[in-house]
Scaffold this motif. Structure first.
Motif, PDB file in Angstrom:
ATOM      1  N   LEU A 344       0.831  -1.210   0.000  1.00 61.13           N
ATOM      2  CA  LEU A 344       0.000   0.000   0.000  1.00 61.13           C
ATOM      3  C   LEU A 344       0.865   1.260   0.000  1.00 61.13           C
ATOM      4  O   LEU A 344       0.530   2.256  -0.665  1.00 61.13           O
ATOM      5  CB  LEU A 344      -0.931  -0.010   1.214  1.00 61.13           C
ATOM      6  CG  LEU A 344      -2.062  -1.048   1.200  1.00 61.13           C
ATOM      7  CD1 LEU A 344      -2.845  -1.011   2.500  1.00 61.13           C
ATOM      8  CD2 LEU A 344      -2.987  -0.805   0.011  1.00 61.13           C
ATOM      9  N   VAL A 345       1.983   1.226   0.738  1.00 63.66           N
ATOM     10  CA  VAL A 345       2.881   2.386   0.759  1.00 63.66           C
ATOM     11  C   VAL A 345       3.456   2.648  -0.625  1.00 63.66           C
ATOM     12  O   VAL A 345       3.485   3.796  -1.121  1.00 63.66           O
ATOM     13  CB  VAL A 345       4.002   2.159   1.794  1.00 63.66           C
ATOM     14  CG1 VAL A 345       5.103   3.210   1.632  1.00 63.66           C
ATOM     15  CG2 VAL A 345       3.449   2.203   3.198  1.00 63.66           C
ATOM     16  N   VAL A 346       3.923   1.600  -1.288  1.00 64.72           N
ATOM     17  CA  VAL A 346       4.480   1.755  -2.635  1.00 64.72           C
ATOM     18  C   VAL A 346       3.409   2.234  -3.603  1.00 64.72           C
ATOM     19  O   VAL A 346       3.647   3.117  -4.461  1.00 64.72           O
ATOM     20  CB  VAL A 346       5.097   0.422  -3.101  1.00 64.72           C
ATOM     21  CG1 VAL A 346       5.533   0.507  -4.567  1.00 64.72           C
ATOM     22  CG2 VAL A 346       6.281   0.046  -2.218  1.00 64.72           C
ATOM     23  N   ALA A 358      11.105   7.083  -8.709  1.00 66.07           N
ATOM     24  CA  ALA A 358      10.828   7.506  -7.335  1.00 66.07           C
ATOM     25  C   ALA A 358      10.038   6.459  -6.568  1.00 66.07           C
ATOM     26  O   ALA A 358      10.043   6.453  -5.335  1.00 66.07           O
ATOM     27  CB  ALA A 358      10.067   8.828  -7.353  1.00 66.07           C
ATOM     28  N   THR A 359       9.359   5.569  -7.290  1.00 67.73           N
ATOM     29  CA  THR A 359       8.596   4.510  -6.638  1.00 67.73           C
ATOM     30  C   THR A 359       9.474   3.294  -6.347  1.00 67.73           C
ATOM     31  O   THR A 359       9.298   2.607  -5.341  1.00 67.73           O
ATOM     32  CB  THR A 359       7.405   4.097  -7.511  1.00 67.73           C
ATOM     33  OG1 THR A 359       6.627   5.250  -7.826  1.00 67.73           O
ATOM     34  CG2 THR A 359       6.546   3.069  -6.803  1.00 67.73           C
ATOM     35  N   SER A 363      10.369   1.109  -2.666  1.00 69.36           N
ATOM     36  CA  SER A 363       9.992  -0.311  -2.741  1.00 69.36           C
ATOM     37  C   SER A 363      11.171  -1.219  -2.437  1.00 69.36           C
ATOM     38  O   SER A 363      10.983  -2.368  -2.020  1.00 69.36           O
ATOM     39  CB  SER A 363       9.415  -0.623  -4.113  1.00 69.36           C
ATOM     40  OG  SER A 363      10.404  -0.455  -5.119  1.00 69.36           O
ATOM     41  N   ILE A 364      12.420  -0.720  -2.678  1.00 70.76           N
ATOM     42  CA  ILE A 364      13.617  -1.493  -2.320  1.00 70.76           C
ATOM     43  C   ILE A 364      14.054  -1.185  -0.881  1.00 70.76           C
ATOM     44  O   ILE A 364      14.474  -2.064  -0.137  1.00 70.76           O
ATOM     45  CB  ILE A 364      14.755  -1.189  -3.313  1.00 70.76           C
ATOM     46  CG1 ILE A 364      14.370  -1.659  -4.723  1.00 70.76           C
ATOM     47  CG2 ILE A 364      16.046  -1.862  -2.866  1.00 70.76           C
ATOM     48  CD1 ILE A 364      15.393  -1.323  -5.772  1.00 70.76           C
ATOM     49  N   ALA A 365      13.941   0.086  -0.492  1.00 72.99           N
ATOM     50  CA  ALA A 365      14.422   0.495   0.832  1.00 72.99           C
ATOM     51  C   ALA A 365      13.582  -0.097   1.955  1.00 72.99           C
ATOM     52  O   ALA A 365      14.105  -0.445   3.022  1.00 72.99           O
ATOM     53  CB  ALA A 365      14.425   2.011   0.932  1.00 72.99           C
ATOM     54  N   LEU A 370      13.609  -3.417   6.771  1.00 72.60           N
ATOM     55  CA  LEU A 370      12.904  -4.362   7.635  1.00 72.60           C
ATOM     56  C   LEU A 370      13.803  -5.549   7.979  1.00 72.60           C
ATOM     57  O   LEU A 370      13.896  -5.964   9.139  1.00 72.60           O
ATOM     58  CB  LEU A 370      11.622  -4.830   6.950  1.00 72.60           C
ATOM     59  CG  LEU A 370      10.752  -5.816   7.735  1.00 72.60           C
ATOM     60  CD1 LEU A 370      10.272  -5.191   9.031  1.00 72.60           C
ATOM     61  CD2 LEU A 370       9.560  -6.268   6.908  1.00 72.60           C
ATOM     62  N   PHE A 371      14.484  -6.097   6.970  1.00 70.07           N
ATOM     63  CA  PHE A 371      15.382  -7.226   7.235  1.00 70.07           C
ATOM     64  C   PHE A 371      16.588  -6.795   8.065  1.00 70.07           C
ATOM     65  O   PHE A 371      17.115  -7.574   8.856  1.00 70.07           O
ATOM     66  CB  PHE A 371      15.837  -7.859   5.910  1.00 70.07           C
ATOM     67  CG  PHE A 371      14.857  -8.838   5.352  1.00 70.07           C
ATOM     68  CD1 PHE A 371      14.787 -10.129   5.840  1.00 70.07           C
ATOM     69  CD2 PHE A 371      13.993  -8.473   4.346  1.00 70.07           C
ATOM     70  CE1 PHE A 371      13.878 -11.042   5.337  1.00 70.07           C
ATOM     71  CE2 PHE A 371      13.084  -9.372   3.819  1.00 70.07           C
ATOM     72  CZ  PHE A 371      13.018 -10.657   4.320  1.00 70.07           C
TER      73      PHE A 371
END
Length: 391
Positions: A344-346, A358-359, A363-365, A370-371
């Motif tokens: 949803l954030v992406v 910019a998307t 989506s990678i960060a 998190l990991f």
């Protein structure tokens, strides 16, 4: 030069750093323990005392009260809870989180020693103290029952076979046995028969104690050899007690079976568990702090087929509660929520910016950060639980 500029000008270094964060995060996640809630070890000590035959009021006044007076002088006690039942007293002492549990245990042992002179002299054993964790509840429950075998035989299988073998599984702290019933020979005396023989309960007790001893019997020495005399002075069946001579009346022996019924039974015949209409023994498996609940339960489950192959066909081994399944469901729900939140954030970023590059960056960060958090959680001793994942 700020930190962002350094990573922008050095893309290869940035890629290696992000790859390292991702790698360490994956390794940390694989090693993290899985549990329902975070591990909290409360410094708690449990004191137990027994006085067979005493009612709860007697246990509270003569056993619990002297101990409580001595325990109240120990520093750092948050709460003290006492429970008295038929022939037993249990006192739970919970200390401040800052109090060292080993030092508290030493103070409790000293308090028990000071109270020893005020306790009843006929107690079979002095009070015992052990360190416990009130947050440590069994994670897996197993029931043993049989419609044909005696209750004490099922208990023997539970304590000597299942409990000892399960306690050897990696990550298992202890196995509690609920509804345990030890084998005992029960002598049911007839007052009229005893009165006719002019005998009392103390006479029967003395005769049983004198006949049921285990003492060295000595050695026979010969010219060339010596022999150790072996004699089993312990009676372990009702059939061996029945011909026991209690006394002599008019030149004739009075045997135990003439004074009542002697039967094979259990120590406490009125306490037992009922499952599906049959008396059953229940085993509760507790895990060690910091271990993976799911892995511990899987290790215990792997043993069940081997138990069924050894036990008699009439003994059924039935799992009645699995805490790991609830944990799996809870963790899976939180994982789905995290994944959905990232998507949803992406999606929101793409709808507002309308820019693919910019998307891609968030989506990678997002998953890499998190990991990376999992690696930090592993170093700090956290567990994968609902509260940690929600945080």
């Amino acid at each position: 030069m700020n930190i962002s500029e350094l990573f922008i000008k050095r893309p290869i270094m940035t890629t290696l750093v992000m790859t390292a964060i991702l790698l360490f995060g994956v390794l940390g996640y694989r090693e993290l323990a899985v549990s329902e809630l975070p591990n909290i070890d409360y410094p708690t000590i449990q004191v137990g005392a027994a006085l067979p035959g005493a009612n709860p009021d007697t246990m509270a006044s003569s056993v619990a009260t002297p101990l409580e007076k001595q325990f109240s002088a120990i520093a750092g006690i948050d709460s003290m809870t006492s429970t008295s039942s038929q022939g037993a007293t249990q006192i739970t002492l919970q200390f401040d989180l800052s109090r060292n549990i080993d030092g508290a245990a030493q103070d409790v042992q000293e308090a028990i020693a000071r109270a020893q002179g005020q306790l009843p002299t006929n107690m079979p054993a002095p009070p015992t103290a052990q360190k416990v964790n009130p947050a440590a509840q069994p994670i897996y429950w197993i029931s043993l029952s049989s419609p044909t075998l005696p209750y004490y035989v099922v208990d023997q299988y539970a304590e000597t076979l299942l409990a000892q073998r399960i306690s050897m599984v990696k990550g298992v702290a202890q196995v509690e046995v609920f509804g345990s019933q030890k084998y005992a020979v029960r002598v049911q005396l007839d007052p009229q028969a005893m009165a006719s023989k002019q005998l009392g309960i103390d006479d029967v007790t003395t005769a049983i104690q004198n006949a049921n001893v285990n003492l060295p019997t000595g050695t026979l020495y010969g010219n060339d050899r010596e022999f150790n005399v072996q004699a089993n002075g312990q009676l372990n069946k009702a059939s061996l007690y029945r011909p026991l001579i209690v006394a002599y009346r008019n030149g004739s022996p009075v045997r135990l079976d003439e004074l009542g019924n002697v039967v094979d039974s259990v120590q406490i015949s009125h306490l037992f568990n009922i499952l599906d209409g049959h008396a059953s023994i229940v085993l509760g498996v507790q895990r060690q702090p910091g271990t993976n609940t799911v892995e511990v339960v899987n290790g215990v489950k792997a043993l069940l087929p081997s138990f069924e192959a050894v036990l008699p066909p009439s003994v059924s081994v039935v799992p009645i509660y699995d805490d790991a399944q609830q944990i799996r469901d809870s963790i899976n729900d939180v994982k789905f929520t995290l994944l959905l939140a990232m998507l949803l954030v992406v999606l929101v970023i793409f709808l507002f910016l309308r820019n693919l590059s910019a998307t891609v960056i968030p989506s990678i960060a997002l998953p890499i950060s998190l990991f990376g958090t999992f690696a930090v959680m592993y170093e700090l001793g956290y567990t994968v639980d609902s509260l940690s994942l929600m945080a």
